[in-house]
Design a protein around this motif. Structure first.
Motif, PDB file in Angstrom:
ATOM      1  N   ILE A 133       0.836  -1.214   0.000  1.00 45.32           N
ATOM      2  CA  ILE A 133       0.000   0.000   0.000  1.00 45.32           C
ATOM      3  C   ILE A 133       0.869   1.262   0.000  1.00 45.32           C
ATOM      4  CG2 ILE A 133      -2.155  -0.964   0.897  1.00 45.32           C
ATOM      5  CD1 ILE A 133      -1.415  -0.147   3.667  1.00 45.32           C
ATOM      6  N   THR A 134       2.055   1.163   0.637  1.00 45.00           N
ATOM      7  CA  THR A 134       2.941   2.340   0.645  1.00 45.00           C
ATOM      8  C   THR A 134       3.483   2.592  -0.772  1.00 45.00           C
ATOM      9  OG1 THR A 134       3.570   1.690   2.881  1.00 45.00           O
ATOM     10  CG2 THR A 134       4.892   3.392   1.860  1.00 45.00           C
ATOM     11  N   MET A 135       3.791   1.497  -1.469  1.00 44.66           N
ATOM     12  CA  MET A 135       4.284   1.632  -2.852  1.00 44.66           C
ATOM     13  C   MET A 135       3.216   2.261  -3.750  1.00 44.66           C
ATOM     14  SD  MET A 135       6.260  -1.985  -3.182  1.00 44.66           S
ATOM     15  CE  MET A 135       6.978  -1.854  -4.816  1.00 44.66           C
ATOM     16  N   LEU A 136       2.003   1.844  -3.512  1.00 44.54           N
ATOM     17  CA  LEU A 136       0.893   2.352  -4.324  1.00 44.54           C
ATOM     18  C   LEU A 136       0.620   3.822  -4.009  1.00 44.54           C
ATOM     19  CD1 LEU A 136      -0.939   0.930  -6.340  1.00 44.54           C
ATOM     20  CD2 LEU A 136      -2.547   0.486  -4.493  1.00 44.54           C
ATOM     21  N   LYS A 137       0.680   4.128  -2.725  1.00 43.71           N
ATOM     22  CA  LYS A 137       0.389   5.495  -2.283  1.00 43.71           C
ATOM     23  C   LYS A 137       1.428   6.484  -2.808  1.00 43.71           C
ATOM     24  CE  LYS A 137      -0.138   7.923   2.167  1.00 43.71           C
ATOM     25  NZ  LYS A 137      -1.447   8.515   2.322  1.00 43.71           N
ATOM     26  N   TYR A 138       2.717   6.093  -2.749  1.00 47.67           N
ATOM     27  CA  TYR A 138       3.781   7.025  -3.134  1.00 47.67           C
ATOM     28  C   TYR A 138       4.407   6.708  -4.492  1.00 47.67           C
ATOM     29  CZ  TYR A 138       3.502   8.650   1.693  1.00 47.67           C
ATOM     30  OH  TYR A 138       3.063   9.155   2.891  1.00 47.67           O
ATOM     31  N   LYS A 139       3.787   5.798  -5.238  1.00 46.26           N
ATOM     32  CA  LYS A 139       4.302   5.427  -6.574  1.00 46.26           C
ATOM     33  C   LYS A 139       5.775   4.986  -6.498  1.00 46.26           C
ATOM     34  CE  LYS A 139       1.149   8.192  -9.354  1.00 46.26           C
ATOM     35  NZ  LYS A 139       0.357   8.925  -8.374  1.00 46.26           N
ATOM     36  N   ILE A 140       6.063   4.053  -5.605  1.00 48.82           N
ATOM     37  CA  ILE A 140       7.423   3.522  -5.450  1.00 48.82           C
ATOM     38  C   ILE A 140       7.549   2.265  -6.310  1.00 48.82           C
ATOM     39  CG2 ILE A 140       9.039   2.486  -3.787  1.00 48.82           C
ATOM     40  CD1 ILE A 140       7.562   4.314  -1.675  1.00 48.82           C
TER      41      ILE A 140
END
Ligand code: FA5
Length: 335
Positions: free
Chosen positions: A306-313
């Protein structure tokens, strides 16, 4: 003779410009073979009756020289200190030392944000050990010793019964036993470990947030509502979710949940972020809940995903390589 010597000595002391020069004066006048000692040696040549007076005069001369040497020494030392201090003047215009201030890791920012949300919805935050018993990690989750689904979550074993937990689900079992049959709502964030090969979306160590609700009138709609609330809070009100049928031994029915996103070409895409379902009756029973009376839902979401999705990582490994160029971008970035 004594007066001349006194005058010479005091003049030499007065003219000494350094501590070294002053010491030379001391040696010349007061050392064993110095002028004052030589004068004392002349005592023998003086008539007996004049000796005490002569001796007293020489002693007084010695004291006078000693005092003058002492005072001059103090003066020279003060002067040297002053010179040193004036050389060490502080330049207040020089830039100061840079204090490096750390920030909260992006994964922890997301966890804190999730805790805020769920505590606001009436959930408690639970914790459990990362080094877990096979009993809680698998058996209490309806995975017997020879259950084939164990292969989906291979782990790092310390011995036959002790392993690094493969998911946060064992906290479900621990909390159920602790609550002794009472309704409950918990989330549990924490680290988990699997023998997965590292690649841009998989890590052998990652974080999950487990959710578990048990009450008398829980339905699948409650699960969907909670997940939608979570997704909209995390990613914005325009996002929707998609539930796909799936399989977990501890939930029945089970789903995998995808979040919508807009692809580069403008069309709708889906990304999987979590597994969820209605708590399996066996799990309820083992946890001390009567499945005829109670129902529950549970979910386990990957925090990195979810962090990758939120910050486009683009790569999960950025979270664990401690590159400050990456981490500094998240300073104070929560919400
Ligand atoms: C489970 O771990 C279940 N315990 C989740 C669950 C809980 C289902 C409660 C039903 C009820 P799964 O193996 O699919 O399920 O992992 C859940 C999430 O963890 C995945 O959707 C993904 O977001 C994340 N995840 C799984 N493996 C990895 C990995 N190697 N690296 C990073 N994230 C991972």
């Amino acid at each position: 003779m004594i007066d001349t010597l006194k005058k010479q000595a005091l003049e030499a002391i007065l003219n000494a410009e350094s501590l070294e020069q002053l010491d030379e004066v001391r040696v010349r006048y007061l050392s064993k073979k110095g002028e004052v000692s030589l004068l004392m040696g002349k005592l023998r040549d003086i008539p007996q009756e004049e000796r005490p007076q002569f001796g007293a005069l020489v002693n007084s001369l010695k004291e006078t020289i000693e005092l003058a040497l002492y005072q001059k020494k103090q003066g020279l030392e003060d002067q040297a200190l002053w010179v040193a201090l004036s050389k060490e003047k502080i330049d207040v215009t020089l830039p100061g030392y840079q204090l490096y201030q750390g920030g909260v890791h992006p994964l922890n920012q997301v966890i804190e944000d999730m805790e805020d949300l769920f505590v606001g919805l009436g959930f408690e935050v639970a914790t459990g050990p990362e080094l877990e018993n096979d009993h809680y990690n698998f058996e209490m989750m309806n995975l017997d010793k020879d259950h084939p689904a164990r292969a989906m979550q291979d782990s790092f074993y310390v011995d036959e019964n002790l392993l690094l937990r493969t998911h946060t689900s064992p906290v479900q079992a621990r909390t159920m036993l602790e609550k002794q049959g009472k309704p409950l709502r918990i989330i549990c964030p924490g680290k988990v470990y699997r023998r997965d090969d590292d690649d841009p979306t998989h890590s052998h160590q990652f974080m999950q947030i487990e959710g578990l609700v048990i009450d008398e009138s829980i339905t699948f709609a409650n699960l969907k509502d909670s997940l939608l609330t979570m997704v909209k809070h995390l990613f914005g009100p325009e996002r929707i979710i998609r539930l796909r049928p799936s399989y977990f031994p501890f939930t029945e029915p089970s789903v995998e949940v995808d979040v919508s996103y807009q692809k580069k070409d403008g069309t709708l895409g889906w990304i999987e972020i979590l597994g969820a379902g209605q708590v399996h009756p066996n799990v309820l029973k083992m946890g001390g809940y009567d499945p005829k009376k109670f129902r529950g839902f549970a979910f386990g979401v990957g925090v990195e995903r979810i962090t990758m999705l939120k910050y486009k990582i683009d790569d999960i490994r950025h979270f664990y390589t401690n590159d400050l160029r990456f981490l500094n971008q998240f300073k104070g970035a929560s919400k």
